[in-house]
Design a protein around this motif. Structure first.
Motif, PDB file in Angstrom:
ATOM      1  N   LEU A 167      -4.788  -8.784  13.357  1.00  0.00           N
ATOM      2  CA  LEU A 167      -4.361 -10.073  12.570  1.00  0.00           C
ATOM      3  C   LEU A 167      -4.231 -11.441  12.687  1.00  0.00           C
ATOM      4  CD1 LEU A 167      -0.944 -10.000  10.981  1.00  0.00           C
ATOM      5  CD2 LEU A 167      -1.011 -10.701  14.158  1.00  0.00           C
ATOM      6  N   ILE A 168      -4.649 -12.353  13.556  1.00  0.00           N
ATOM      7  CA  ILE A 168      -5.522 -13.844  13.292  1.00  0.00           C
ATOM      8  C   ILE A 168      -6.552 -14.024  12.384  1.00  0.00           C
ATOM      9  CG2 ILE A 168      -6.523 -15.082  15.548  1.00  0.00           C
ATOM     10  CD1 ILE A 168      -5.438 -13.620  17.133  1.00  0.00           C
ATOM     11  N   SER A 169      -7.738 -12.833  12.623  1.00  0.00           N
ATOM     12  CA  SER A 169      -8.334 -12.561  11.047  1.00  0.00           C
ATOM     13  C   SER A 169      -7.669 -13.140   9.665  1.00  0.00           C
ATOM     14  CB  SER A 169      -9.316 -11.472  11.674  1.00  0.00           C
ATOM     15  OG  SER A 169      -8.943 -10.299  10.964  1.00  0.00           O
ATOM     16  N   ASP A 170      -6.822 -12.451   9.476  1.00  0.00           N
ATOM     17  CA  ASP A 170      -5.984 -12.506   8.534  1.00  0.00           C
ATOM     18  C   ASP A 170      -5.757 -13.481   8.475  1.00  0.00           C
ATOM     19  OD1 ASP A 170      -7.298  -9.489   7.205  1.00  0.00           O
ATOM     20  OD2 ASP A 170      -5.074  -8.601   8.443  1.00  0.00           O
ATOM     21  N   ILE A 171      -5.071 -13.956   8.893  1.00  0.00           N
ATOM     22  CA  ILE A 171      -4.102 -15.102   9.211  1.00  0.00           C
ATOM     23  C   ILE A 171      -5.433 -16.037   8.416  1.00  0.00           C
ATOM     24  CG2 ILE A 171      -2.897 -17.329   9.838  1.00  0.00           C
ATOM     25  CD1 ILE A 171      -1.069 -14.708  11.490  1.00  0.00           C
ATOM     26  N   LEU A 172      -6.290 -16.114   9.566  1.00  0.00           N
ATOM     27  CA  LEU A 172      -7.230 -17.428   9.106  1.00  0.00           C
ATOM     28  C   LEU A 172      -8.210 -17.240   7.919  1.00  0.00           C
ATOM     29  CD1 LEU A 172      -9.305 -16.647  12.346  1.00  0.00           C
ATOM     30  CD2 LEU A 172      -7.649 -19.266  11.180  1.00  0.00           C
TER      31      LEU A 172
ATOM     32  N   PHE B 113       4.445 -12.139   5.285  1.00  0.00           N
ATOM     33  CA  PHE B 113       2.559 -10.601   5.751  1.00  0.00           C
ATOM     34  C   PHE B 113       2.937 -10.616   7.051  1.00  0.00           C
ATOM     35  CE2 PHE B 113      -1.318 -11.364   6.967  1.00  0.00           C
ATOM     36  CZ  PHE B 113      -2.460 -10.178   6.427  1.00  0.00           C
ATOM     37  N   ILE B 114       2.947 -12.101   7.919  1.00  0.00           N
ATOM     38  CA  ILE B 114       2.328 -11.753   9.458  1.00  0.00           C
ATOM     39  C   ILE B 114       3.437 -10.857  10.264  1.00  0.00           C
ATOM     40  CG2 ILE B 114       2.580 -13.289  11.428  1.00  0.00           C
ATOM     41  CD1 ILE B 114       1.296 -15.135   9.986  1.00  0.00           C
ATOM     42  N   THR B 115       5.104 -10.632   9.801  1.00  0.00           N
ATOM     43  CA  THR B 115       6.121  -9.995  10.034  1.00  0.00           C
ATOM     44  C   THR B 115       6.011  -8.734   9.864  1.00  0.00           C
ATOM     45  OG1 THR B 115       7.023 -12.164   9.331  1.00  0.00           O
ATOM     46  CG2 THR B 115       8.587  -9.754  10.330  1.00  0.00           C
ATOM     47  N   THR B 116       5.707  -7.968   8.726  1.00  0.00           N
ATOM     48  CA  THR B 116       5.025  -6.738   8.204  1.00  0.00           C
ATOM     49  C   THR B 116       3.602  -6.168   9.374  1.00  0.00           C
ATOM     50  OG1 THR B 116       3.641  -7.831   6.074  1.00  0.00           O
ATOM     51  CG2 THR B 116       6.022  -6.660   6.029  1.00  0.00           C
ATOM     52  N   ARG B 117       2.295  -6.803   9.449  1.00  0.00           N
ATOM     53  CA  ARG B 117       1.292  -6.892  10.078  1.00  0.00           C
ATOM     54  C   ARG B 117       1.496  -6.192  11.550  1.00  0.00           C
ATOM     55  NH1 ARG B 117      -3.608  -6.359   8.219  1.00  0.00           N
ATOM     56  NH2 ARG B 117      -3.954  -6.067  10.550  1.00  0.00           N
ATOM     57  N   THR B 118       2.757  -7.497  11.502  1.00  0.00           N
ATOM     58  CA  THR B 118       2.697  -7.351  13.649  1.00  0.00           C
ATOM     59  C   THR B 118       4.497  -6.274  13.819  1.00  0.00           C
ATOM     60  OG1 THR B 118       3.904  -9.645  13.725  1.00  0.00           O
ATOM     61  CG2 THR B 118       5.042  -8.877  15.201  1.00  0.00           C
ATOM     62  N   LEU B 119       4.910  -5.921  12.960  1.00  0.00           N
ATOM     63  CA  LEU B 119       5.772  -4.434  12.824  1.00  0.00           C
ATOM     64  C   LEU B 119       4.821  -2.910  12.903  1.00  0.00           C
ATOM     65  CD1 LEU B 119       8.923  -5.872  11.271  1.00  0.00           C
ATOM     66  CD2 LEU B 119       8.455  -5.441  12.978  1.00  0.00           C
ATOM     67  N   SER B 120       3.489  -3.460  11.774  1.00  0.00           N
ATOM     68  CA  SER B 120       2.464  -2.088  11.913  1.00  0.00           C
ATOM     69  C   SER B 120       1.790  -1.787  13.234  1.00  0.00           C
ATOM     70  CB  SER B 120       1.883  -2.525  10.754  1.00  0.00           C
ATOM     71  OG  SER B 120       1.179  -3.371  10.890  1.00  0.00           O
ATOM     72  N   MET B 121       1.541  -3.196  13.995  1.00  0.00           N
ATOM     73  CA  MET B 121       0.880  -3.420  14.737  1.00  0.00           C
ATOM     74  C   MET B 121       1.876  -2.395  16.371  1.00  0.00           C
ATOM     75  SD  MET B 121      -0.670  -6.727  16.861  1.00  0.00           S
ATOM     76  CE  MET B 121       0.697  -6.881  17.229  1.00  0.00           C
ATOM     77  N   LEU B 122       2.817  -3.301  15.995  1.00  0.00           N
ATOM     78  CA  LEU B 122       3.923  -2.377  16.819  1.00  0.00           C
ATOM     79  C   LEU B 122       3.655  -0.718  16.871  1.00  0.00           C
ATOM     80  CD1 LEU B 122       6.891  -4.992  17.481  1.00  0.00           C
ATOM     81  CD2 LEU B 122       4.821  -4.748  19.190  1.00  0.00           C
ATOM     82  N   VAL B 123       4.201  -0.761  15.762  1.00  0.00           N
ATOM     83  CA  VAL B 123       4.083   1.367  15.624  1.00  0.00           C
ATOM     84  C   VAL B 123       2.902   1.748  15.411  1.00  0.00           C
ATOM     85  CG1 VAL B 123       4.350   2.440  13.802  1.00  0.00           C
ATOM     86  CG2 VAL B 123       5.679   0.583  13.387  1.00  0.00           C
ATOM     87  N   THR B 124       1.350   1.230  15.175  1.00  0.00           N
ATOM     88  CA  THR B 124       0.697   1.383  15.740  1.00  0.00           C
ATOM     89  C   THR B 124       0.183   2.008  17.145  1.00  0.00           C
ATOM     90  OG1 THR B 124      -0.323   0.511  13.997  1.00  0.00           O
ATOM     91  CG2 THR B 124      -2.346   1.428  15.595  1.00  0.00           C
ATOM     92  N   LEU B 125       0.970   0.982  18.208  1.00  0.00           N
ATOM     93  CA  LEU B 125       0.790   1.479  19.328  1.00  0.00           C
ATOM     94  C   LEU B 125       1.399   2.054  20.177  1.00  0.00           C
ATOM     95  CD1 LEU B 125       1.065  -2.406  20.223  1.00  0.00           C
ATOM     96  CD2 LEU B 125      -0.814  -1.021  21.196  1.00  0.00           C
ATOM     97  N   PHE B 126       3.242   2.242  19.137  1.00  0.00           N
ATOM     98  CA  PHE B 126       3.289   2.695  19.669  1.00  0.00           C
ATOM     99  C   PHE B 126       3.337   4.935  19.785  1.00  0.00           C
ATOM    100  CE2 PHE B 126       6.996   6.049  18.821  1.00  0.00           C
ATOM    101  CZ  PHE B 126       7.638   7.060  19.864  1.00  0.00           C
TER     102      PHE B 126
END
Length: 355
Positions: A337-342, A19-32
């Motif tokens: 992302l941090i809120s989802d992990i918490l 979950f953390i990996t996919t959310r991080t990748l989606s975050m990078l795509v969103t930034l792009f």
């Protein structure tokens, strides 16, 4: 073993990691995509930074305030303008400019230079970003702690006259325009002299660190109050409503029938379940604080990232605009992302699995 089967097995064994990996990748795509959109929108604006400079110089020359003689209105020829745009890379399509900027950031680890001051972007952004982070994190901490305390207390007074009066006050604060609140606090500071009208000390931190710290806390009192009043209304109402919803659940009735004290029911059971919606919405609250800090920093002359971005947009400094937007967007997405992990840690019922 096929790659798909390996991924499914790994996902079942380590759902939170996936979950953390996919959310991080989606975050990078969103930034792009966001950076690409910013370059495209800036390209739609008429002219660029060179055209704005030439226009300003011509206006200054016509009024006699410029460095060139007012009689010579053609001191900028087309070749000079084209050479200046080519030197800054403004003669290329916006998508080429964007990929050149990405290559410079990712490969060379260089954010580039401001098109106006020619100063390094990191030098301009670093201190401003820290100032905005300090102000907004302090605001978030105050809003969180006080909102939970007040929201839980108000939920215990549901149905009383106090509840109706406090609900009206919270609704008023939630609906009150934040920019009007900032202006009123600024007028209050100017008329009474109890607080400074500027939200930052007039001397550097290195000169006197201890005195700067106390002076800084004094200067940000009114901006913190404005940020607190603008955010506490909706947050307290949400916590109060969630607490009342939890207190009316069947499991609360079962706990009461077993003779468990109200204090234990409030804090050991209902309060824990109230954390879930707040953690989910806390990332949105952080985003609202950053977006609202733009006006706050302008009104109170606070040297933050919002004011810097506002000035960069006016000057069409695309490098500085993009860097500021990327930084703020990264902080907001990282907060989500941090809120989802918490949320997954606080509530053991949540499982990010393939089921």
């Amino acid at each position: 073993m096929k790659a798909a089967d390996f991924f499914l097995q790994f996902r079942k064994k380590h759902p939170l990691t996936v979950f953390i990996t996919t959310r991080t990748l989606s975050m990078l795509v969103t930034l792009f995509v966001l950076g690409f959109a910013v370059f495209g929108l800036m390209a739609l604006t008429p002219g660029d930074i060179i055209d704005s400079y030439v226009k300003q110089e011509l206006l200054n020359s016509s009024s006699g305030a410029g460095t060139h003689s007012g009689k010579d209105m053609n001191f900028f020829d087309e070749q000079e303008i084209a050479a200046a745009k080519a030197r800054l890379g403004l003669d290329k399509p916006f998508y080429v400019q964007y990929f050149n900027w990405l290559h410079q950031v990712i490969v060379k680890h260089d954010l580039g230079r401001s098109l106006i001051s020619r100063a390094p972007i990191l030098f301009l952004v670093k201190d401003r970003l820290i100032n905005s982070l300090i102000l907004n994190i302090i605001s978030l901490i105050f809003i969180t702690v006080i909102s939970f305390a007040v929201g839980i207390y108000f939920s215990s007074k549901a149905g009383t006259k106090f509840d109706y009066v406090s609900g009206g006050i919270l609704m008023f604060l939630h609906a009150f325009p934040s920019i009007l609140l900032l202006i009123l606090l600024q007028l209050f500071a100017a008329s009474t002299g109890l607080f400074p009208i500027m939200a930052y000390p007039d001397f550097p931190y290195n000169e006197a660190p201890v005195r700067f710290t106390f002076s800084y806390l004094y200067h940000i009192c009114l901006p913190l109050l404005a940020s607190f009043l603008a955010g506490i209304g909706g947050t307290v109402r949400m916590i109060r409503a969630t607490m009342l919803d939890q207190l009316n659940m069947p499991y609360i009735t079962a706990l009461r029938s077993r003779g468990i004290s109200e204090r234990r029911i409030f804090f050991n059971h209902a309060f824990r379940n109230t954390l879930n919606p707040y953690i989910t919405s806390s990332s949105n609250l952080l985003a609202d604080l950053f977006s609202g800090s733009l006006i706050l920093e302008i009104v109170f002359s606070y040297p933050g990232i919002g004011k810097l971005m506002y000035e960069a947009v006016l000057q069409e400094d695309i490098n500085l605009v993009l860097t500021n937007i990327m930084f703020i967007s990264f902080l907001v997405l990282a907060g989500m992302l941090i809120s989802d992990i918490l949320l997954a840690i606080v509530d053991p019922r949540i499982r990010y699995s393939s089921k």
